[in-house]
Design a protein around this motif. Structure first.
Motif, short mmCIF file in Angstrom:
data_model
loop_
_atom_site.label_atom_id
_atom_site.label_comp_id
_atom_site.label_asym_id
_atom_site.label_seq_id
_atom_site.Cartn_x
_atom_site.Cartn_y
_atom_site.Cartn_z
N GLY A 44 0.83 -1.21 0.00
CA GLY A 44 0.00 0.00 0.00
C GLY A 44 0.85 1.25 0.00
O GLY A 44 2.07 1.20 -0.20
N VAL A 45 0.24 2.40 0.25
CA VAL A 45 0.94 3.68 0.29
C VAL A 45 1.65 3.80 1.63
O VAL A 45 1.01 3.64 2.68
CB VAL A 45 -0.04 4.85 0.09
CG1 VAL A 45 0.68 6.19 0.24
CG2 VAL A 45 -0.71 4.75 -1.27
N PRO A 46 2.96 4.05 1.66
CA PRO A 46 3.66 4.19 2.93
C PRO A 46 2.98 5.20 3.85
O PRO A 46 2.66 6.32 3.44
CB PRO A 46 5.06 4.65 2.52
CG PRO A 46 5.24 4.10 1.14
CD PRO A 46 3.89 4.21 0.51
N GLY A 47 2.77 4.82 5.09
CA GLY A 47 2.14 5.70 6.08
C GLY A 47 0.63 5.66 6.06
O GLY A 47 -0.01 6.21 6.97
N ALA A 48 0.02 5.04 5.04
CA ALA A 48 -1.44 4.96 4.99
C ALA A 48 -1.95 3.97 6.03
O ALA A 48 -1.21 3.12 6.52
CB ALA A 48 -1.89 4.55 3.60
N ILE A 49 -3.22 4.10 6.39
CA ILE A 49 -3.88 3.19 7.33
C ILE A 49 -4.69 2.18 6.53
O ILE A 49 -5.50 2.56 5.68
CB ILE A 49 -4.78 3.95 8.30
CG1 ILE A 49 -3.99 5.04 9.03
CG2 ILE A 49 -5.43 2.99 9.29
CD1 ILE A 49 -2.88 4.53 9.88
N LEU A 50 -4.48 0.89 6.83
CA LEU A 50 -5.19 -0.18 6.14
C LEU A 50 -6.45 -0.56 6.91
O LEU A 50 -6.43 -0.66 8.14
CB LEU A 50 -4.29 -1.41 6.01
CG LEU A 50 -4.84 -2.53 5.13
CD1 LEU A 50 -4.65 -2.18 3.66
CD2 LEU A 50 -4.17 -3.85 5.46
N VAL A 65 0.70 0.97 6.96
CA VAL A 65 1.61 0.49 5.91
C VAL A 65 2.99 1.04 6.22
O VAL A 65 3.16 2.24 6.49
CB VAL A 65 1.14 0.97 4.53
CG1 VAL A 65 2.09 0.46 3.44
CG2 VAL A 65 -0.29 0.49 4.25
N ASP A 66 4.01 0.15 6.19
CA ASP A 66 5.35 0.59 6.60
C ASP A 66 6.01 1.44 5.52
O ASP A 66 5.45 1.69 4.45
CB ASP A 66 6.22 -0.60 6.99
CG ASP A 66 6.62 -1.47 5.80
OD1 ASP A 66 6.37 -1.08 4.65
OD2 ASP A 66 7.17 -2.56 6.03
N GLU A 67 7.22 1.88 5.82
CA GLU A 67 7.92 2.79 4.92
C GLU A 67 8.24 2.16 3.57
O GLU A 67 8.42 2.85 2.59
CB GLU A 67 9.21 3.29 5.58
CG GLU A 67 8.95 4.15 6.81
CD GLU A 67 10.24 4.57 7.47
OE1 GLU A 67 11.32 4.14 6.98
OE2 GLU A 67 10.20 5.34 8.45
N SER A 68 8.35 0.85 3.57
CA SER A 68 8.63 0.16 2.31
C SER A 68 7.36 -0.12 1.52
O SER A 68 7.42 -0.64 0.40
CB SER A 68 9.36 -1.16 2.58
OG SER A 68 8.50 -2.08 3.26
N GLY A 69 6.19 0.21 2.09
CA GLY A 69 4.93 0.01 1.40
C GLY A 69 4.33 -1.36 1.62
O GLY A 69 3.46 -1.77 0.83
#
Length: 525
Positions: free
Chosen positions: A378-384, A415-419
């Motif tokens: 996902g997008v890094p930093g986004a909430i799943l 979502v972690d920094e690596s996505g």
């Protein structure tokens, strides 16, 4: 020989009758006296009705002067010019006396020429078509004081008529006033809340107030809506001070540009209708209304385009029979918040499970539950926000997501920094569907992405044949006892709480009959 001689005896007789204060005077006519006895006896003697008149002595033959003899002496006091007094003409014998006609009084108002009707007056106040008056301004209950004024001919009389726009039977009689020397006029009335229209005419009058012209044509109708601000104000909870909301393209909006759905809630009078107003860089009125529930609470979202605002709320009491607002409340104003335009995040990607996957590994220390793991990007930093459930539950999830009714979880899956992201949980045997959405946590209200492609998978007991997989409906899910791997390998970026119970936010949980991959949902503000 006797000669006939006619002697003209002239005398004046004055008769004065005094009765109270009334005095009358009359003059006697000259009498022609016969000079012979025959003539004297033949002539009738007429007595004057006046008591003071001197009697007329008849002339005898012996006393008749002979020819050449001197005539009777005339007293000295009778010498002087003899003047014939005017004799009023008498009516014919038997005719009725005719009274002289009395002069009719002159009616100056009727005799005065009627002037043409003047032009219509003007109505200048009220200038607005909506008037809201609170108790400090004189409103009482459902009644509102209103001043109507304008211009007209100085000294003329202006009449204002009122017409009710509601079907409740309220009326107001016409009101008149005299125009001032400066050409202005004003009347004050107290009217029921709701819609009214009124018009004015004028008529010229004289100094006594008598009309001297026709009435003018009426002004065009002026229509206003009156509101008595006598109801109590509602309470307002949120938005929080400094909150930021996202206006994303494609979202439903009543404006000509994207709008955020700003959540607001509070309390009010049961049955009242709550309205909202946004102020700030521009003024926007929310056309809708929200009915306060029987418990006195209300909650909704207000559309707002990019800008900085404060939301204000007020409540109306609506006449249940006629449908108009009988009372309104003052507005209550909330904290300042901001709306920015932002792009919607793309859908996350699910790499596991894949369609047709089977999970049959029992979870440790559980009674028949099977461990299930899901992962993706996902997008890094986004909430799943993941979902797992039956086909019917999936459709319900989609509908609530489209309506903006899906709330974030108490324990965010970031979502972690690596996505990358990864989660684990437990399910009872059955057939399930899995999908996920993500949102940008910078905004105070989540704007969810499109959902990931739906994956169907199976959970079965160890050693059971695939044909014996039971349906998923009615399953009961419990938290997983799986600790997340090291941060370098998992999407979980929260702190390591060091206990199985602390990791409940990463587990598959059941809310009633809906099985979803969630932690506890955040409660509504």
């Amino acid at each position: 020989m006797k000669n006939d001689m006619r002697a003209l005896l002239a005398f004046a007789t004055a008769v004065t009758l005094t009765a109270g204060g009334f005095t009358a005077a009359a003059g006697a006519a000259a009498a022609e006296v016969p000079t012979t006895a025959e003539q004297a006896s033949a002539a009738p003697v007429t007595e004057s009705p006046a008591p003071s008149a001197a009697p007329v002595q008849p002339v005898t033959e012996e006393e008749s002067p002979t020819e050449g003899a001197p005539g009777p002496e005339v007293p000295a006091e009778s010498t002087g010019p003899i003047t014939d007094a005017p004799v009023p003409s008498a009516p014919p014998v038997g005719a009725e006396a005719v009274e002289p006609a009395e002069a009719e009084p002159t009616d100056t108002a009727a005799a005065a020429a009627v002037e043409p009707a003047p032009a219509s007056p003007t109505i200048q106040t009220p200038a607005d078509d909506f008037i809201s008056v609170d108790t400090a301004g004189g409103a009482v209950g459902t009644r509102v004081p209103v001043a109507v004024g304008g211009t007209a001919v100085a000294g003329a009389v202006v009449e204002v008529t009122f017409r009710r726009g509601e079907r409740d039977g309220a009326t107001q009689a016409p009101v008149s006033t005299t125009v001032g020397d400066d050409g202005t006029w004003s009347v004050a009335v107290v009217l029921e809340s709701g819609d009214w229209s009124f018009a004015a005419t004028q008529q010229l009058v004289d100094v006594d107030g008598v009309p001297v012209s026709d009435r003018s044509a009426p002004t065009p109708d002026r229509t206003v809506r009156l509101s008595a601000q006598t109801a109590p104000a509602p309470t307002l909870a949120g938005p929080a001070a400094g909150a930021v909301y996202a206006a994303v393209p494609g979202a439903p909006s009543p404006h000509d540009r994207p709008a955020a759905r700003v959540p607001v809630s509070g309390t009010g009078t049961p049955g009242a209708v709550v309205r909202f107003l946004l102020d700030g860089t521009e003024v926007l009125e929310y056309d809708g209304g929200l009915l306060v529930g029987p418990d006195g609470s209300w909650a909704t979202t207000v559309p707002a385009p990019a800008g900085t605002y404060r939301v204000a709320a007020l409540q109306d009491y609506v006449d249940g029979r006629n449908g108009y607002v009988s009372q309104s409340s003052p507005s209550v104003v909330g904290e300042e918040f901001t709306v920015v335009e932002a792009a919607t995040l793309p859908a996350p990607v699910v790499t596991s499970p894949v369609s047709g996957a089977v999970f049959d590994t029992l979870a440790p220390e559980t009674d028949g539950y099977v461990t299930v793991t899901a992962e993706g990007t996902g997008v890094p930093g986004a909430i799943l926000l993941p979902f797992v459930g039956t086909a019917a539950e999936l459709e319900d999830f989609r509908a609530r997501n489209a309506a903006g009714e899906i709330l974030p979880y108490d324990y965010p899956i970031v979502v972690d920094e690596s996505g990358r992201w990864q989660i684990s949980g437990m399910n009872l045997p059955g057939t399930y569907f899995f999908t996920a959405v993500q949102y940008d946590p910078r905004f105070s209200a989540p704007v969810f992405s499109a959902e990931a492609p739906v994956v169907e998978f199976t959970v079965r007991a160890p050693g059971a044949a695939p044909t014996n997989v039971p349906a998923a409906s009615g399953t009961s899910l419990v938290p997983s006892a799986v600790r997340p791997p090291a941060p370098s390998a998992l999407a979980y970026t929260g702190a390591d709480h060091g206990g199985d119970a602390a990791l409940a936010g990463l587990a598959l949980l059941a809310l009633g009959s809906v099985a979803t991959l969630i932690g506890r949902r955040r409660r509504r503000a």
